[in-house]
Design a protein around this motif. Sequence first.
Motif, PDB file in Angstrom:
ATOM      1  N   SER A 229       0.874  -1.196   0.060  1.00  0.00           N
ATOM      2  CA  SER A 229      -0.100   0.159  -0.051  1.00  0.00           C
ATOM      3  C   SER A 229       0.705   1.298  -0.003  1.00  0.00           C
ATOM      4  N   GLN A 232      -1.040   4.538  -1.740  1.00  0.00           N
ATOM      5  CA  GLN A 232      -2.314   4.815  -1.112  1.00  0.00           C
ATOM      6  C   GLN A 232      -2.033   5.168   0.360  1.00  0.00           C
ATOM      7  N   HIS A 263      -7.811   8.590  -9.535  1.00  0.00           N
ATOM      8  CA  HIS A 263      -8.437   7.589 -10.413  1.00  0.00           C
ATOM      9  C   HIS A 263      -9.710   8.106 -10.749  1.00  0.00           C
ATOM     10  N   LYS A 266     -12.279   5.164  -9.383  1.00  0.00           N
ATOM     11  CA  LYS A 266     -12.163   4.845  -8.057  1.00  0.00           C
ATOM     12  C   LYS A 266     -11.847   6.211  -7.264  1.00  0.00           C
ATOM     13  N   TYR A 269      -8.655   6.796  -4.820  1.00  0.00           N
ATOM     14  CA  TYR A 269      -7.388   5.851  -5.338  1.00  0.00           C
ATOM     15  C   TYR A 269      -6.501   6.840  -6.229  1.00  0.00           C
ATOM     16  N   ASP A 281       3.359  -1.314  -6.077  1.00  0.00           N
ATOM     17  CA  ASP A 281       2.836  -1.711  -4.968  1.00  0.00           C
ATOM     18  C   ASP A 281       2.787  -3.254  -4.810  1.00  0.00           C
ATOM     19  N   ASP A 284      -0.960  -4.900  -5.640  1.00  0.00           N
ATOM     20  CA  ASP A 284      -1.196  -4.525  -7.218  1.00  0.00           C
ATOM     21  C   ASP A 284      -0.516  -5.592  -8.114  1.00  0.00           C
ATOM     22  N   LYS A 287      -1.638  -9.210  -7.548  1.00  0.00           N
ATOM     23  CA  LYS A 287      -2.871  -9.523  -8.478  1.00  0.00           C
ATOM     24  C   LYS A 287      -2.688  -9.526  -9.936  1.00  0.00           C
ATOM     25  N   ALA A 288      -1.631  -8.464 -10.428  1.00  0.00           N
ATOM     26  CA  ALA A 288      -1.546  -8.354 -11.607  1.00  0.00           C
ATOM     27  C   ALA A 288      -0.880  -9.898 -12.351  1.00  0.00           C
ATOM     28  N   ASP A 369       4.780   0.477 -13.966  1.00  0.00           N
ATOM     29  CA  ASP A 369       4.163   0.230 -13.060  1.00  0.00           C
ATOM     30  C   ASP A 369       2.622   0.554 -13.546  1.00  0.00           C
ATOM     31  N   LEU A 371      -0.516  -0.906 -13.929  1.00  0.00           N
ATOM     32  CA  LEU A 371      -1.399  -1.845 -13.875  1.00  0.00           C
ATOM     33  C   LEU A 371      -2.699  -1.809 -14.523  1.00  0.00           C
TER      34      LEU A 371
END
Length: 790
Positions: A229, A232, A263, A266, A269, A281, A284, A287-288, A369, A371
């Motif tokens: 994070s 954020q 964003h 979002k 974000y 991050d 992220d 997850k990617a 970076d 994503l």
Amino acid sequence: MLPTELKGFILTRRWRDVTAGTEIEYWLATDAGPMKVVLTSQTSVAFVEARHRAPVEAHLAAMPGMQLRELGLKTFHQEPVVGVYAKHFRQLGQLARTLRAQGIPLLEADVRPHDRYLMERFITAGVLVEGGRADRSTIVDCKLKPAPDFRPVLKVVSLDIETSQDEELYSIALDGQEDRVVFMLGEPPPEPGEPINFSLIFCPTRKAMLERLNDWFERNDPDVIIGWSVIQFDLRVLQKAADACGAKFLLGRERRPIDWRTHPGKQGYLFAAMPGRVVIDGIDALKAASWTFPSFSLEAVSQELLGEGKAIGDEYDRMAEIERRYQEDKPALALYNIRDCELVLRIFDKAKLLQFMMERAHTMGLQIDHLGGSIAAFSHHYLPRMHRLGYVAPNVGEIPNKAFPGGYVMESKPGFYDSVVVLDYKSLYPSIIRTFLVDPVGFVEGSNASEPAKVIKGPRGTSFSREKHCLPEIVTTLWRARDEAKRVKNESLSQALKLLMNSFAGVLGAADCRFFNPQVVSAITLRGHEMMKLTRKFVENRGYEAIYGDTDSIFIWLKRTHTNEEAHAIAANLVRDINDWWTRTLREEHGLENFLEIEFDTHYKKFFMPTIRGSDVGSKKRYAGLSVGATGKEEMVYRGLEMARSDWTPLARQFQEGLLSRIFQGEPYKEFVTDYARSTLAGQKDDLLIYRKRLRHRLDAYQVNVPPQVRAARIADEYNGRVNRPQQYQKGGRIQYVMTWNGPEPLETRHSRIDYEHYLSKQLQPIADAILQPMGESFMALTTSQQDLF
């Protein structure tokens, strides 16, 4: 002295309009160190239909530095276009808005200069720098060419901060591996503490901490900032602290500030762009790269991947302990702070996240970076090839959003089976694109073709050109690159290529993509439907039965029990014959080369397909099986069942696993059911009763429908407020609770008796009945037959 030719990896990219025109700036990581490339006086271009030339020229008269040029390009509607060339990129945006008011679209006006420069030269992440004027670490007005094989060693720093409950900054930790430091607010202790393997620097003010931080970045000059994070929370809090104390926050190269952006989709974000450095991050990135965990907290991921975690307990203990250490034992807080940095570095190393992100950049053509970005990556590959075929791209929204068929899901046949094999089409949608030449330009050409021999007929009356197309060649190039990546065991590159290829059908079906077209994407998905139906017919003509199918997989019951060797041999024969049939059929009936390939996936010695709860209809995307590998190794597999879902209790998941494994192994199961229910009622399984659920919205957003997890979270935060602890759930998060006689209660403040009947009727009984029903049994029949159970 810089070499005349230099290879680099693009870290960051940006454009700006200056008096002389548009400038493009790229920061590169090279073997000679970081390098800045500046391209001056770049002309920007967009396109407009030639029939609108007169009104466009009228507007250009008041916009110096813009001109129209004749081009041999046309729109998808076969309208010729002229090029609109601008000295400043922002002029295109201004013109686009003016023309839109007149109903005139300006095409490709939103393609940013630094992206267009790369895509038109087929550059993704690696570049070869030729010529130009060099001044120290800056090269001006050089030429860039693709260097797809260049992989530099990037310099990485892991960053983490510690704060009070109110986000007041206490310490900043940086682990650059060679230079590890913690900047701590306050005075050093009077007595030296235990030896530490990092520098601990005490700062009298937060402003001094941030100045030290700026100096560290200038001196150590990392290419990549990683964290958990990190944007954020960490960078946001650092920026907030800098603003509050009047300090400059200059982490970019050349001591430049962060360019903060929000964003659009979002709320809250943030993006943190900084010249010359990228921020990745860990959450992220995982997850990617398609990693999944029940929780993406640093503690949970560390325990899962590394087998260890942080040194402080739950969220409340952690905040209290951080506060205690700051007040009483600052070196201990520094140790905790740098420990988080170390865990992040080790997670990145274990999961090969930086390698994956670099290969992803090489594959997609996007900043490392960036994503998500499937649509941007599609455009990066597609636009230059489309231009060379004489077309310009439409604008987003040209075709109204319309539904289209998704993947094929076969009606399942519920029950228990012996000897089920699963065959799977390798990269189904990319292979359909390659084989049937599905393509946006090909669709336009095919729709306007006058010679039937030059088109391929697709589903629902679509036609695709056999000669003019872009996407099949893009897929072929990526496919071959993936085969080579697998050959040399470059797993990160193989994964990145697979994800990009598999995203193309979804991109064509995304309304916010400029190439969105329901007819084109339907030509892919419906061809998949046809393939699965034909495969099912082929299998059943061989005397077997297809009991389920999902998008690209078919589950085949071999009709009787087979040994593992027999099942594998049957599957191998089916694979060979199906592939041969496709090759022969496509060549003889359609004149097409076959790139469709089915392959063996799994043999299930035992297999279970449940019904939809409360009905006799077979479920979809839910099954369990006892798989057997070629060497005879057995493994329980669960897909979509409670065992595989994090929103069911451990009680339910453990029960389902135990019941199915006993049935699959031919072991007695009735006593297991009654004993499990009895021990649950007796309180012997209380540690398995915890629901762990995610709050997807703010607590105050739940007004009409208030699910149990929200009720539990509200109770928890009311309690937190009473005991002066931070409220944990106002903005969402994950809550742990149990069901009691008074409803859901959070673990933080449970005081009522557990409602064991809830767990029997809502957790155990639905699972048991779904499994026992095909065998003529039920949960109630088994449990109520035991007089002492209730």
